[in-house]
Design a protein around this motif. Structure first.
Motif, mmCIF file in Angstrom:
data_model
loop_
_atom_site.group_PDB
_atom_site.id
_atom_site.type_symbol
_atom_site.label_atom_id
_atom_site.label_comp_id
_atom_site.label_asym_id
_atom_site.label_seq_id
_atom_site.Cartn_x
_atom_site.Cartn_y
_atom_site.Cartn_z
ATOM 1 N N CYS A 130 11.111 28.856 20.231
ATOM 2 C CA CYS A 130 9.782 28.266 20.059
ATOM 3 C C CYS A 130 8.796 29.281 19.502
ATOM 4 O O CYS A 130 8.006 28.968 18.620
ATOM 5 N N GLU B 168 6.820 28.833 16.253
ATOM 6 C CA GLU B 168 5.377 28.688 16.459
ATOM 7 C C GLU B 168 4.604 29.758 15.700
ATOM 8 O O GLU B 168 3.655 29.457 14.982
ATOM 9 N N GLY C 167 4.984 29.219 11.918
ATOM 10 C CA GLY C 167 4.176 28.076 11.485
ATOM 11 C C GLY C 167 2.694 28.384 11.451
ATOM 12 O O GLY C 167 1.987 28.026 10.499
ATOM 13 N N MET C 168 2.217 29.069 12.498
ATOM 14 C CA MET C 168 0.794 29.435 12.538
ATOM 15 C C MET C 168 0.456 30.439 11.434
ATOM 16 O O MET C 168 -0.599 30.355 10.805
ATOM 17 N N THR D 241 -0.957 22.729 10.130
ATOM 18 C CA THR D 241 -0.463 23.965 10.728
ATOM 19 C C THR D 241 0.283 23.677 12.027
ATOM 20 O O THR D 241 1.367 24.214 12.264
ATOM 21 N N SER E 64 4.281 24.228 12.758
ATOM 22 C CA SER E 64 4.671 25.050 13.904
ATOM 23 C C SER E 64 5.649 24.311 14.817
ATOM 24 O O SER E 64 6.626 24.888 15.278
ATOM 25 N N ALA F 13 9.463 25.310 15.459
ATOM 26 C CA ALA F 13 9.839 25.649 16.837
ATOM 27 C C ALA F 13 11.107 24.891 17.239
ATOM 28 O O ALA F 13 12.030 25.467 17.819
ATOM 29 N N GLU G 275 6.112 22.973 23.461
ATOM 30 C CA GLU G 275 5.279 22.757 22.270
ATOM 31 C C GLU G 275 3.998 22.004 22.594
ATOM 32 O O GLU G 275 2.936 22.319 22.052
ATOM 33 N N ASN H 92 0.580 24.238 21.997
ATOM 34 C CA ASN H 92 -0.338 23.731 20.974
ATOM 35 C C ASN H 92 -1.650 23.240 21.575
ATOM 36 O O ASN H 92 -2.710 23.414 20.969
ATOM 37 N N LEU I 17 -2.484 32.836 20.690
ATOM 38 C CA LEU I 17 -1.083 32.482 20.467
ATOM 39 C C LEU I 17 -0.204 33.060 21.578
ATOM 40 O O LEU I 17 0.642 32.358 22.151
#
Length: 152
Positions: A25, A29, A32-33, A46, A50, A54, A92, A96, A119
């Motif tokens: 993850c 994550e 993606g970010m 975004t 992510s 993940a 997730e 998030n 994060l």
């Protein structure tokens, strides 16, 4: 049947399963970010990137291990889906929600402490809240418990 799985449903086993999940993850994550932030994508795009990454990295890490144990790709995918879907989904949702809830986090840049701090905090929170979920799943022979037979 449940007694067999209950013995392995320790907090340690749940934490190890969650850490395994967190690894995949976190890779997805963070990537993606970083992609979303680097390309100044909309926050929703975004988050979607992510989440997709993940799940992809989480499943890939599990599949790597069970493929080494001799399973074919289709069987390995089934094991990964059974082992990780709930854990990754919970993780997730939590991470998030935290990132979106921290004021300014989604709009901060890659060089900002707010970006990396929120994060990191989101992943810690996700780990803490997903571990009991994994313990519950393992105690019922679900989740990460389906992978145990392939560990060496």
């Amino acid at each position: 049947m449940h007694e067999h799985h209950t013995a392995s449903a320790t907090w340690s086993a749940a934490a190890q399963a969650t850490l395994h999940c967190l690894t995949g993850c976190a890779i997805g994550e963070v990537l993606g970010m970083v992609i979303g932030t680097a390309f100044a994508l909309h926050n929703a795009a975004t988050v979607v990137i992510s989440i997709v990454l993940a799940f992809a990295f989480g499943y890939a890490l599990t599949m790597r291990g069970v493929l080494r144990a001799g399973l074919d790709v289709r069987s390995a995918l089934k094991v990964a889906l059974a082992a990780d879907t709930v854990s990754i989904a919970v993780m997730e949702i939590l991470d998030n929600l935290v990132i979106v809830a921290v004021p300014g986090a989604m709009d901060s840049g890659l060089g900002d402490l707010l970006f990396w701090g929120s994060l990191a905090a989101s992943l810690v929170i996700a780990f803490l809240f997903t571990t009991p979920v994994n313990r519950f799943m393992i105690s019922r022979g679900k989740g990460h418990a389906v992978v145990h037979q392939y560990h060496h």
